[in-house]
Design a protein around this motif. Structure first.
Motif, PDB file in Angstrom:
ATOM      1  N   THR A 100       0.831  -1.199   0.000  1.00 30.94           N
ATOM      2  CA  THR A 100       0.000   0.000   0.000  1.00 30.94           C
ATOM      3  C   THR A 100       0.868   1.252   0.000  1.00 30.94           C
ATOM      4  OG1 THR A 100      -0.132  -0.023   2.426  1.00 30.94           O
ATOM      5  CG2 THR A 100      -1.931  -1.087   1.214  1.00 30.94           C
ATOM      6  N   ALA A 101       0.260   2.342  -0.396  1.00 27.00           N
ATOM      7  CA  ALA A 101       0.925   3.647  -0.390  1.00 27.00           C
ATOM      8  C   ALA A 101       0.057   4.634   0.376  1.00 27.00           C
ATOM      9  CB  ALA A 101       1.148   4.148  -1.814  1.00 27.00           C
ATOM     10  N   PHE A 102       0.695   5.588   1.022  1.00 28.87           N
ATOM     11  CA  PHE A 102       0.003   6.674   1.713  1.00 28.87           C
ATOM     12  C   PHE A 102      -0.004   7.884   0.777  1.00 28.87           C
ATOM     13  CE2 PHE A 102       0.430  10.602   4.250  1.00 28.87           C
ATOM     14  CZ  PHE A 102      -0.748  10.554   4.968  1.00 28.87           C
ATOM     15  N   ILE A 103      -1.193   8.445   0.542  1.00 27.64           N
ATOM     16  CA  ILE A 103      -1.331   9.558  -0.396  1.00 27.64           C
ATOM     17  C   ILE A 103      -2.041  10.710   0.310  1.00 27.64           C
ATOM     18  CG2 ILE A 103      -2.136  10.265  -2.672  1.00 27.64           C
ATOM     19  CD1 ILE A 103      -2.275   7.388  -3.478  1.00 27.64           C
ATOM     20  N   LYS A 104      -1.569  11.932   0.066  1.00 26.07           N
ATOM     21  CA  LYS A 104      -2.121  13.087   0.775  1.00 26.07           C
ATOM     22  C   LYS A 104      -2.024  14.338  -0.091  1.00 26.07           C
ATOM     23  CE  LYS A 104      -1.396  15.854   4.982  1.00 26.07           C
ATOM     24  NZ  LYS A 104      -2.738  15.702   5.571  1.00 26.07           N
ATOM     25  N   VAL A 105      -3.095  15.132  -0.070  1.00 24.30           N
ATOM     26  CA  VAL A 105      -3.056  16.465  -0.666  1.00 24.30           C
ATOM     27  C   VAL A 105      -2.442  17.410   0.364  1.00 24.30           C
ATOM     28  CG1 VAL A 105      -4.389  18.371  -1.631  1.00 24.30           C
ATOM     29  CG2 VAL A 105      -5.101  16.010  -2.074  1.00 24.30           C
ATOM     30  N   VAL A 106      -1.396  18.107  -0.036  1.00 25.26           N
ATOM     31  CA  VAL A 106      -0.676  18.978   0.900  1.00 25.26           C
ATOM     32  C   VAL A 106      -1.551  20.169   1.272  1.00 25.26           C
ATOM     33  CG1 VAL A 106       1.356  20.430   1.231  1.00 25.26           C
ATOM     34  CG2 VAL A 106       1.545  18.268  -0.014  1.00 25.26           C
ATOM     35  N   TYR A 151       7.401  14.854  10.648  1.00 26.07           N
ATOM     36  CA  TYR A 151       8.268  16.024  10.528  1.00 26.07           C
ATOM     37  C   TYR A 151       9.519  15.660   9.727  1.00 26.07           C
ATOM     38  CZ  TYR A 151       5.606  18.049  14.443  1.00 26.07           C
ATOM     39  OH  TYR A 151       4.621  18.538  15.269  1.00 26.07           O
ATOM     40  N   SER A 152       9.985  16.578   8.895  1.00 30.31           N
ATOM     41  CA  SER A 152      11.249  16.424   8.192  1.00 30.31           C
ATOM     42  C   SER A 152      11.595  17.758   7.544  1.00 30.31           C
ATOM     43  CB  SER A 152      11.149  15.337   7.116  1.00 30.31           C
ATOM     44  OG  SER A 152      12.346  15.269   6.362  1.00 30.31           O
ATOM     45  N   SER A 153      12.879  18.007   7.361  1.00 31.47           N
ATOM     46  CA  SER A 153      13.307  19.250   6.707  1.00 31.47           C
ATOM     47  C   SER A 153      12.755  19.359   5.291  1.00 31.47           C
ATOM     48  CB  SER A 153      14.840  19.318   6.668  1.00 31.47           C
ATOM     49  OG  SER A 153      15.378  18.198   5.970  1.00 31.47           O
ATOM     50  N   VAL A 154      12.451  18.214   4.680  1.00 32.27           N
ATOM     51  CA  VAL A 154      11.958  18.222   3.308  1.00 32.27           C
ATOM     52  C   VAL A 154      10.566  18.853   3.200  1.00 32.27           C
ATOM     53  CG1 VAL A 154      10.804  15.972   3.338  1.00 32.27           C
ATOM     54  CG2 VAL A 154      11.831  16.788   1.238  1.00 32.27           C
ATOM     55  N   MET A 155       9.827  18.898   4.306  1.00 37.75           N
ATOM     56  CA  MET A 155       8.474  19.468   4.264  1.00 37.75           C
ATOM     57  C   MET A 155       8.494  20.946   3.864  1.00 37.75           C
ATOM     58  SD  MET A 155       7.022  16.712   4.973  1.00 37.75           S
ATOM     59  CE  MET A 155       7.246  15.172   5.859  1.00 37.75           C
ATOM     60  N   ASP A 156       9.608  21.633   4.139  1.00 37.76           N
ATOM     61  CA  ASP A 156       9.703  23.052   3.776  1.00 37.76           C
ATOM     62  C   ASP A 156       9.690  23.259   2.272  1.00 37.76           C
ATOM     63  OD1 ASP A 156       9.890  23.756   6.447  1.00 37.76           O
ATOM     64  OD2 ASP A 156      12.074  23.651   6.473  1.00 37.76           O
ATOM     65  N   GLN A 157       9.965  22.198   1.513  1.00 35.10           N
ATOM     66  CA  GLN A 157      10.013  22.327   0.057  1.00 35.10           C
ATOM     67  C   GLN A 157       8.692  21.972  -0.618  1.00 35.10           C
ATOM     68  OE1 GLN A 157      13.835  20.984  -1.718  1.00 35.10           O
ATOM     69  NE2 GLN A 157      14.329  20.242   0.342  1.00 35.10           N
ATOM     70  N   LEU A 158       7.711  21.565   0.176  1.00 32.40           N
ATOM     71  CA  LEU A 158       6.404  21.235  -0.390  1.00 32.40           C
ATOM     72  C   LEU A 158       5.581  22.492  -0.597  1.00 32.40           C
ATOM     73  CD1 LEU A 158       5.523  18.080   1.749  1.00 32.40           C
ATOM     74  CD2 LEU A 158       6.475  18.150  -0.556  1.00 32.40           C
ATOM     75  N   LYS A 159       4.598  22.398  -1.490  1.00 35.04           N
ATOM     76  CA  LYS A 159       3.718  23.528  -1.794  1.00 35.04           C
ATOM     77  C   LYS A 159       2.255  23.087  -1.666  1.00 35.04           C
ATOM     78  CE  LYS A 159       6.911  25.932  -4.910  1.00 35.04           C
ATOM     79  NZ  LYS A 159       8.060  25.115  -4.532  1.00 35.04           N
ATOM     80  N   PRO A 160       1.365  24.047  -1.355  1.00 30.91           N
ATOM     81  CA  PRO A 160      -0.060  23.703  -1.207  1.00 30.91           C
ATOM     82  C   PRO A 160      -0.612  23.039  -2.458  1.00 30.91           C
ATOM     83  CG  PRO A 160       0.353  25.927  -0.404  1.00 30.91           C
ATOM     84  CD  PRO A 160       1.615  25.475  -1.073  1.00 30.91           C
ATOM     85  N   ASN A 161      -1.482  22.067  -2.233  1.00 27.54           N
ATOM     86  CA  ASN A 161      -2.213  21.338  -3.276  1.00 27.54           C
ATOM     87  C   ASN A 161      -1.354  20.337  -4.053  1.00 27.54           C
ATOM     88  OD1 ASN A 161      -4.674  22.659  -2.691  1.00 27.54           O
ATOM     89  ND2 ASN A 161      -4.015  24.417  -3.907  1.00 27.54           N
ATOM     90  N   GLN A 162      -0.061  20.251  -3.742  1.00 26.81           N
ATOM     91  CA  GLN A 162       0.686  19.127  -4.284  1.00 26.81           C
ATOM     92  C   GLN A 162       0.141  17.836  -3.669  1.00 26.81           C
ATOM     93  OE1 GLN A 162       4.725  20.174  -3.163  1.00 26.81           O
ATOM     94  NE2 GLN A 162       5.240  20.765  -5.259  1.00 26.81           N
ATOM     95  N   ILE A 163       0.365  16.734  -4.355  1.00 30.64           N
ATOM     96  CA  ILE A 163       0.024  15.425  -3.794  1.00 30.64           C
ATOM     97  C   ILE A 163       1.329  14.712  -3.463  1.00 30.64           C
ATOM     98  CG2 ILE A 163      -0.922  13.140  -4.291  1.00 30.64           C
ATOM     99  CD1 ILE A 163      -3.111  14.446  -5.898  1.00 30.64           C
TER     100      ILE A 163
END
Length: 625
Positions: free
Chosen positions: A278-284, A365-377
């Motif tokens: 399985t995979a976990f999927i989320k709209v940011v 939590y992770s430093s990589v979260m700072d590189q995400l943008k709204p509505n990305q999946i």
């Protein structure tokens, strides 16, 4: 009706069924006008309160906590009162409305929103969104229909009272009066597991207790660690629940038997699909990644993980250890090397002695979260690499696959969130193909244990042979065929074949240090490598994926080995067939000794080599003559 007691309190709630006109839809098209939610006089008098009749268009701001997305929303509660406050005799407006800039446009006609008095001190109200496709929708709608007045599309309801007076005996309405703190903890977990079991199989409270063979008076049911583990077992294993159901089927009405049996079959299908992975999927969500008022980097970044996902994908953490956590290594598209991530259960509601503590949520939590943008999946899968726990994929709006993933989220959405856990089979059918779906983590200790068996031949011919080229055919079949219930076993077998092939190749190439076992050479660039893992006893002859049945060879020599142009002697030297020694490339390896693995446990099996000498060597002659 809702399991989270923080959401619904003992006070009244305002239930609103949204209609197309209010949401700005015109002629079936959204976004053609402004959006609002009309509040009838009952909602004013019994819930939100009256505003001034003399102040023209009197209004007040409302600070609302959107429970589904853990998001703060600013509403305006307005009284359009020109009938009273204006001097114009033709003015007749006399209505209350709720406004929230662009927020209501997220919803669709016939969706339900529920306002409750907030339990969080900084907010006026909590808001819950119930989409029409959600499992709880009908029960919420029935509640609204029962209490709505006239032609209104809303109702004011005391949900707590309704729960106690419900005639439907739904398991999700279980309540209890604990005698001790320990009993309260066990009984609460028991209720949660019963609710999940009931929802999974679509069975009522009374019927479920009958099937379990438990007392129909729920207050007399023993809440213990064993009983909770038993329920969790029945949730994981629908086949076991089916056996239990058959023992007590005579206690259920014919219609209940039919409905529950159908749900059990559905659960078995889902369980089979999930067994593949399985995979976990989320709209940011912008609030989670630190956006405030549309501006980034105004707060810390994280991904909110619903409890269902914590349990079904990442793994539950302790309720009793304050802010229990688990560290992971995460492979991302933004970093060359894996980055650290921390999965934390903010559990002060359970683990703290302070009664004012209410936190009860999982975050990643992770430093990589700072590189995400709204509505990305974001899509997260277990990683097939040693030393890496998960792999993060990111899809932007407009990317190939974005719409397919969004549809999967809508179809499998975890209630009150924009997340879902999707099995690989459903993703493949949506043409979402990721390397980790067809790969598996290599355990060299397990490989060594296999090698020690020195059993490279499956006498029953259990494994069907398939070449490297055939793997692409299998993937194409998976994408292009429509999976029905009867096809799931076949699909799982196909995926597992690909995984076994990939695992065999990874182990063999690692054992031979990513060099050809004959020439000592290879062509490699990053993860790309021209080497192939050859089976000494071919798969079609019953050869297994035991690493001692494998050799790392360049493609030309792999082909020649499979056709019997050369074989390998007992002392691991190469013997080229007399009829082809005139071929320069073959003559150059005649009498040469294999480059062997460092660990003798992984030396090619003498049984396998003997089979090749006796059965495969000279096979090319059968094609020529």
């Amino acid at each position: 009706m809702y399991e989270n007691n923080n959401v619904i309190n003992d006070g009244k709630s305002f239930i609103k069924v949204l209609n197309a006109h209010e949401l700005g839809w015109r002629s079936g098209e959204p976004g053609k006008a402004g959006s609002f939610a009309l509040v009838p006089k009952a909602g004013v008098n019994e819930f939100f309160g009256e505003l001034s009749k003399t102040t023209l268009n009197d209004k007040k701001p409302l600070k609302v906590w959107f429970v589904n997305n853990k998001e703060e929303v600013e509403f305006t509660y307005a009284f359009h009162n020109s009938k009273y406050a204006s001097d114009e005799p033709n003015e007749t407006r006399d209505e209350y409305r709720l406004y929230a800039t662009d927020f209501l446009t997220r919803f669709k006609p016939e969706d339900i929103i529920i306002f409750t008095k907030s339990i969080i001190g900084n907010y006026d109200y909590d808001l819950i969104h119930v989409p029409k496709e959600e499992a709880n929708y009908q029960s919420v709608y029935d509640l609204y229909a029962k209490h709505k007045k006239g032609r209104s599309s809303s109702a004011v309801v005391n949900i707590a009272v309704e729960q106690r007076q419900s005639e439907h005996e739904q398991v999700s309405l279980f309540d209890f009066e604990p005698d001790s703190e320990e009993e309260a903890s066990y009984r609460k977990d028991l209720v949660s597991s019963l609710n999940e079991l009931a929802q999974l199989y679509g069975i009522t409270r009374l019927a479920l207790l009958k099937v379990l063979g438990w007392k129909e008076d729920f207050d007399q049911v023993n809440a213990s660690e064993e009983s909770i583990e038993y329920l969790e077992f029945l949730i994981r294993e629908p086949e076991e629940f089916e056996i239990l159901l058959q023992k007590h089927i005579h206690l259920l009405t014919p219609q209940t038997r039919k409905n529950v049996s159908k749900n059990v079959e559905n659960a078995k299908t889902i369980s089979k699909k999930n067994s593949v992975g399985t995979a976990f999927i989320k709209v940011v969500n912008q609030h989670e990644i630190g956006y405030r008022s549309g501006q980034p980097s105004k707060a810390g970044s994280y991904l909110l993980i619903p409890k269902v996902a914590a349990k079904g994908f990442f793994g539950e953490l302790s309720k009793s250890t304050l802010n229990d956590s688990q560290g992971y290594m995460l492979e991302t598209p933004f970093n060359e090397n894996p980055v650290e991530a921390k999965f934390i259960y903010h559990n002060s509601k359970h683990a703290s002695t302070d009664q004012n503590e209410t936190r009860d949520e999982y975050r990643l939590y992770s430093s990589v979260m700072d590189q995400l943008k709204p509505n990305q999946i974001v899509l997260i899968t277990p990683s097939s690499k040693v030393g890496v726990d998960y792999k993060l994929y990111v899809y932007n709006t407009g990317d190939e696959g974005y719409n397919s993933l969004f549809e999967q989220i809508e179809q499998h959405r975890i209630p009150r969130s924009q997340t879902a856990i999707i099995n690989f089979i459903d993703l493949i059918k949506s043409k979402i193909l990721l390397a980790d779906m067809f790969d598996t983590k290599v355990d060299m200790e397990q490989a060594k244990a296999e090698a020690k068996t020195d059993y490279p031949l499956d006498v029953q011919g259990f494994f069907e042979g398939f070449s490297k080229g055939k793997k692409n055919i299998i993937v194409n079949d998976l994408v292009n065929e429509d999976i029905q219930t009867d096809d799931i076993e076949k699909t799982i077998q196909q995926i597992n074949k690909i995984r076994r092939d990939n695992r065999f190749r990874k182990i063999v190439l690692e054992l031979y240090r990513y060099k050809c076992s004959i020439t000592g050479k290879s062509i490699a660039f990053g993860p790309l490598n021209n080497l192939e893992a050859a089976h000494i006893i071919p798969k079609e002859d019953g050869g297994t994926d035991n690493p001692i049945n494998g050799l790392a060879l360049i493609p030309d020599l792999h082909w020649a080995f499979d056709k019997g142009f050369f074989t390998i002697q007992k002392d691991y030297t190469i013997k080229v067939h007399d009829l082809v020694k005139h071929i320069e490339d073959l003559a150059s390896i005649d009498g040469k000794k294999l480059i062997l693995p460092e660990d003798s446990v992984f030396y090619p099996s003498q049984r396998a080599l003997s089979y090749h000498r006796e059965t495969i060597f000279g096979k090319f002659l059968s094609v020529m003559y």
